[in-house]
Design a protein around this motif. Structure first.
Motif, PDB file in Angstrom:
ATOM      1  N   ALA A 110       0.829  -1.209   0.000  1.00 52.92           N
ATOM      2  CA  ALA A 110       0.000   0.000   0.000  1.00 52.92           C
ATOM      3  C   ALA A 110       0.865   1.262   0.000  1.00 52.92           C
ATOM      4  CB  ALA A 110      -0.933  -0.010   1.205  1.00 52.92           C
ATOM      5  N   GLN A 111       1.951   1.232   0.787  1.00 53.27           N
ATOM      6  CA  GLN A 111       2.802   2.433   0.886  1.00 53.27           C
ATOM      7  C   GLN A 111       3.502   2.759  -0.436  1.00 53.27           C
ATOM      8  OE1 GLN A 111       5.322   1.336   4.125  1.00 53.27           O
ATOM      9  NE2 GLN A 111       6.659   0.042   2.908  1.00 53.27           N
ATOM     10  N   ASP A 112       3.634   1.759  -1.315  1.00 49.05           N
ATOM     11  CA  ASP A 112       4.297   1.991  -2.610  1.00 49.05           C
ATOM     12  C   ASP A 112       3.400   2.732  -3.602  1.00 49.05           C
ATOM     13  OD1 ASP A 112       6.548   0.551  -1.728  1.00 49.05           O
ATOM     14  OD2 ASP A 112       5.638  -1.354  -2.326  1.00 49.05           O
ATOM     15  N   VAL A 168      -9.336   1.495   7.399  1.00 48.70           N
ATOM     16  CA  VAL A 168      -7.972   1.997   7.209  1.00 48.70           C
ATOM     17  C   VAL A 168      -7.071   0.873   6.730  1.00 48.70           C
ATOM     18  CG1 VAL A 168      -8.296   3.761   8.982  1.00 48.70           C
ATOM     19  CG2 VAL A 168      -7.197   1.616   9.598  1.00 48.70           C
ATOM     20  N   ILE A 169      -5.990   1.260   6.063  1.00 52.65           N
ATOM     21  CA  ILE A 169      -5.063   0.296   5.456  1.00 52.65           C
ATOM     22  C   ILE A 169      -3.711   0.384   6.154  1.00 52.65           C
ATOM     23  CG2 ILE A 169      -3.854  -0.311   3.297  1.00 52.65           C
ATOM     24  CD1 ILE A 169      -6.796  -0.703   2.901  1.00 52.65           C
ATOM     25  N   ASN A 170      -3.132  -0.785   6.424  1.00 55.86           N
ATOM     26  CA  ASN A 170      -1.772  -0.840   6.956  1.00 55.86           C
ATOM     27  C   ASN A 170      -0.807  -0.603   5.797  1.00 55.86           C
ATOM     28  OD1 ASN A 170       0.858  -2.206   7.577  1.00 55.86           O
ATOM     29  ND2 ASN A 170      -0.177  -2.687   9.479  1.00 55.86           N
ATOM     30  N   PRO A 171       0.223   0.237   5.974  1.00 59.52           N
ATOM     31  CA  PRO A 171       1.134   0.524   4.854  1.00 59.52           C
ATOM     32  C   PRO A 171       1.829  -0.709   4.280  1.00 59.52           C
ATOM     33  CG  PRO A 171       2.002   1.388   6.940  1.00 59.52           C
ATOM     34  CD  PRO A 171       0.593   0.993   7.184  1.00 59.52           C
ATOM     35  N   ILE A 223      -2.685   4.182   7.422  1.00 57.48           N
ATOM     36  CA  ILE A 223      -2.359   4.634   8.775  1.00 57.48           C
ATOM     37  C   ILE A 223      -1.489   3.631   9.510  1.00 57.48           C
ATOM     38  CG2 ILE A 223      -3.388   5.118  11.058  1.00 57.48           C
ATOM     39  CD1 ILE A 223      -5.819   6.279   9.566  1.00 57.48           C
ATOM     40  N   ARG A 224      -0.447   4.141  10.146  1.00 54.11           N
ATOM     41  CA  ARG A 224       0.273   3.362  11.151  1.00 54.11           C
ATOM     42  C   ARG A 224       0.593   4.349  12.274  1.00 54.11           C
ATOM     43  NH1 ARG A 224       4.988   0.738   9.037  1.00 54.11           N
ATOM     44  NH2 ARG A 224       4.015  -1.301   8.904  1.00 54.11           N
ATOM     45  N   GLY A 225      -0.284   4.371  13.253  1.00 56.46           N
ATOM     46  CA  GLY A 225      -0.128   5.354  14.322  1.00 56.46           C
ATOM     47  C   GLY A 225      -0.623   6.719  13.879  1.00 56.46           C
ATOM     48  N   LEU A 281       0.428  -3.655   3.833  1.00 62.48           N
ATOM     49  CA  LEU A 281      -0.515  -4.580   3.197  1.00 62.48           C
ATOM     50  C   LEU A 281      -0.254  -4.654   1.693  1.00 62.48           C
ATOM     51  CD1 LEU A 281      -3.011  -6.354   3.946  1.00 62.48           C
ATOM     52  CD2 LEU A 281      -4.432  -4.447   3.231  1.00 62.48           C
ATOM     53  N   GLY A 282      -0.171  -5.882   1.170  1.00 64.91           N
ATOM     54  CA  GLY A 282       0.061  -6.082  -0.260  1.00 64.91           C
ATOM     55  C   GLY A 282      -1.065  -5.472  -1.088  1.00 64.91           C
ATOM     56  N   VAL A 283      -0.715  -4.957  -2.258  1.00 64.31           N
ATOM     57  CA  VAL A 283      -1.689  -4.276  -3.119  1.00 64.31           C
ATOM     58  C   VAL A 283      -2.878  -5.190  -3.464  1.00 64.31           C
ATOM     59  CG1 VAL A 283      -2.038  -3.286  -5.426  1.00 64.31           C
ATOM     60  CG2 VAL A 283      -0.069  -2.594  -4.061  1.00 64.31           C
ATOM     61  N   GLU A 284      -2.592  -6.471  -3.668  1.00 60.26           N
ATOM     62  CA  GLU A 284      -3.676  -7.398  -4.012  1.00 60.26           C
ATOM     63  C   GLU A 284      -4.698  -7.462  -2.877  1.00 60.26           C
ATOM     64  OE1 GLU A 284      -5.044 -11.921  -4.226  1.00 60.26           O
ATOM     65  OE2 GLU A 284      -3.172 -11.352  -3.254  1.00 60.26           O
ATOM     66  N   TYR A 285      -4.212  -7.415  -1.624  1.00 57.81           N
ATOM     67  CA  TYR A 285      -5.129  -7.485  -0.476  1.00 57.81           C
ATOM     68  C   TYR A 285      -5.894  -6.175  -0.294  1.00 57.81           C
ATOM     69  CZ  TYR A 285      -2.823 -11.849   0.470  1.00 57.81           C
ATOM     70  OH  TYR A 285      -2.326 -13.128   0.336  1.00 57.81           O
ATOM     71  N   VAL A 286      -5.272  -5.074  -0.668  1.00 63.42           N
ATOM     72  CA  VAL A 286      -5.973  -3.788  -0.640  1.00 63.42           C
ATOM     73  C   VAL A 286      -7.143  -3.871  -1.631  1.00 63.42           C
ATOM     74  CG1 VAL A 286      -5.819  -1.297  -1.077  1.00 63.42           C
ATOM     75  CG2 VAL A 286      -3.860  -2.486  -0.062  1.00 63.42           C
ATOM     76  N   ALA A 287      -6.853  -4.399  -2.825  1.00 68.07           N
ATOM     77  CA  ALA A 287      -7.889  -4.533  -3.858  1.00 68.07           C
ATOM     78  C   ALA A 287      -9.015  -5.446  -3.378  1.00 68.07           C
ATOM     79  CB  ALA A 287      -7.265  -5.091  -5.146  1.00 68.07           C
ATOM     80  N   ARG A 288      -8.637  -6.543  -2.700  1.00 65.78           N
ATOM     81  CA  ARG A 288      -9.652  -7.494  -2.218  1.00 65.78           C
ATOM     82  C   ARG A 288     -10.519  -6.854  -1.127  1.00 65.78           C
ATOM     83  NH1 ARG A 288      -7.703 -13.447  -0.583  1.00 65.78           N
ATOM     84  NH2 ARG A 288      -6.558 -13.177  -2.514  1.00 65.78           N
ATOM     85  N   LEU A 289      -9.880  -6.077  -0.254  1.00 63.63           N
ATOM     86  CA  LEU A 289     -10.608  -5.374   0.807  1.00 63.63           C
ATOM     87  C   LEU A 289     -11.592  -4.372   0.207  1.00 63.63           C
ATOM     88  CD1 LEU A 289     -10.884  -4.851   3.894  1.00 63.63           C
ATOM     89  CD2 LEU A 289      -9.127  -3.105   3.643  1.00 63.63           C
ATOM     90  N   PHE A 290     -11.133  -3.652  -0.811  1.00 62.49           N
ATOM     91  CA  PHE A 290     -12.015  -2.690  -1.501  1.00 62.49           C
ATOM     92  C   PHE A 290     -13.211  -3.417  -2.115  1.00 62.49           C
ATOM     93  CE2 PHE A 290      -9.100   1.213  -2.532  1.00 62.49           C
ATOM     94  CZ  PHE A 290      -8.833   1.348  -1.183  1.00 62.49           C
TER      95      PHE A 290
END
Length: 205
Positions: free
Chosen positions: A5-7, A82-85, A107-109, A87-96
């Motif tokens: 996600a951070q990338d 919220v997304i952990n930085p 967010i991290r803190g 987290l792999g992009v594929e999992y971000v897509a799946r969460l969406f």
């Protein structure tokens, strides 16, 4: 390496107060040419919120309400997903996909950035490096590792059982991704050669 996600996130996040009128949110979105705003926390320990163009259109415009009189907190989503930085992009897509959202703060803190479906599409590497290929390679390596561990420690050893657990978890993920069941797992194939290995998997963790 899998992109995270951070990338792909946008670091320049535009924030607004929950008490601000909707007209201010609309002006910010128009001016910055963005589709959502992060609603700032009132204090530490409070949750972040989010307000999107869809929220404004569906909850204000659609009812003919005066955007000068409606406040952001009346239409925002809080707490938001919220997304952990890391987290792999594929999992971000799946969460969406599972939650039907298009934007989420990273967010991290503290607030680090914002990730959107557009970021996934335009900055992700899923075209060049599909997760499917990445998983297949990981499974091959895990199978080789399991066979080696079992050869050294014995087919009925706890180490052998644990190594096959790792393989099966990876194969289950690959199958879940394709929405299908693997015809035969690597462990089932191994069992045909070493039937005694089945007993070792009945261990207590």
């Amino acid at each position: 390496m899998m992109m995270k996600a951070q990338d792909i996130m946008t670091e320049d996040v535009v924030k607004i107060k929950g008490s601000a009128p909707i007209v201010e949110a609309v002006q910010l979105m128009r001016e910055k040419q963005i589709r959502c705003l992060i609603v700032d926390r009132r204090r530490e320990g409070d949750a972040y919120g989010i307000i999107t163009e869809t929220d404004v259109v569906n909850k204000v415009t659609a009812y003919g309400k005066d955007p000068k009189k409606v406040r952001v907190y009346e239409v925002m989503t809080k707490p938001c997903i919220v997304i952990n930085p890391d987290l792999g992009v594929e999992y971000v897509a799946r969460l969406f996909a599972q939650t039907h959202i298009h934007h989420a703060p990273v967010i991290r803190g503290e607030l680090l950035g914002l990730v959107s479906t557009s970021d996934i599409l335009h900055k992700g590497d899923f075209v060049e490096n599909p997760k499917e290929n990445f998983l297949e390679k990981e499974i091959e390596e895990a199978i080789a590792q399991a066979r080696q561990v079992c050869a050294e420690k014995g087919a009925t050893s706890k180490e052998c059982a644990v190594a096959w657990d790792i393989v099966e978890e990876l194969q289950a993920e690959a199958a879940h991704q394709k929405a299908e069941k693997p015809p035969k797992t690597a462990f089932e194939e191994y069992l045909e050669e070493n039937p005694e290995a089945a007993e070792a998997r009945m261990y207590e963790l």
